[in-house]
Design a protein around this motif. Structure first.
Motif, PDB file in Angstrom:
ATOM      1  N   ASP A   1      -2.964   4.471   0.409  1.00 58.51           N
ATOM      2  CA  ASP A   1      -1.959   4.574   0.391  1.00 58.51           C
ATOM      3  C   ASP A   1      -1.631   3.014   0.455  1.00 58.51           C
ATOM      4  OD1 ASP A   1       0.378   3.571   2.175  1.00 58.51           O
ATOM      5  OD2 ASP A   1       0.036   5.189   3.293  1.00 58.51           O
TER       6      ASP A   1
ATOM      7  N   LYS B   1      -1.385   1.454   4.126  1.00 61.79           N
ATOM      8  CA  LYS B   1      -2.524   1.714   4.887  1.00 61.79           C
ATOM      9  C   LYS B   1      -3.844   0.440   4.757  1.00 61.79           C
ATOM     10  CE  LYS B   1      -1.463   5.572   7.087  1.00 61.79           C
ATOM     11  NZ  LYS B   1      -1.849   7.636   6.123  1.00 61.79           N
TER      12      LYS B   1
ATOM     13  N   ASP C   1      -2.782  -2.139   5.383  1.00 57.44           N
ATOM     14  CA  ASP C   1      -3.468  -2.691   6.770  1.00 57.44           C
ATOM     15  C   ASP C   1      -4.720  -2.724   6.846  1.00 57.44           C
ATOM     16  OD1 ASP C   1      -2.033  -2.634   9.509  1.00 57.44           O
ATOM     17  OD2 ASP C   1      -3.172  -0.881   9.422  1.00 57.44           O
TER      18      ASP C   1
END
Length: 121
Positions: A108, A111, A114
């Motif tokens: 993703d 993600k 992040d």
């Protein structure tokens, strides 16, 4: 100044997806096609964070991480493993080689960014 992320993956599609996700998040991205190319690219350019695949020709991700950790300049550079593998034994082997974290493909983008932000901080 932009942080630099080195992506090491033999799949052009995966390199393109990583490039888009990371450039959109404001990172400078450099790319390598396998572990040997990755070590050469890292030595020539440096990086703030490295993302590597495990299954690659010439030199796999484990060999790449070990080679990276053997270089005093990159002993502490964060290294995320991005792979289709989810086997606990392979995760343990990557951690033992010096991997900072593990992301399973397909990823993703939010993600992934992040995770890169967290280890680059």
């Amino acid at each position: 100044m932009k942080k630099t992320v080195l992506t090491v993956d033999d799949s052009r599609t995966m390199r393109d997806m990583l490039l888009m996700a990371l450039e959109d998040a404001g990172y400078h991205v450099i790319q390598a096609v396998d572990g040997i190319d990755g070590l050469e690219t890292l030595a020539a350019n440096g990086a703030d964070v490295v993302i590597t695949d495990i299954n690659m020709p010439r030199m796999d991700g484990f060999g790449f991480i070990e080679g990276m950790r053997a270089d005093p300049n990159h002993r502490t550079t964060p290294c995320l493993v991005l792979t289709t593998e989810s086997d606990a034994e392979k995760k343990a082997r990557a951690r033992a080689a010096g991997a900072t974290g593990w992301i399973v493909k397909p990823f993703d983008p939010a993600k992934l960014v992040d995770a890169v932000r967290r280890v680059a901080a």
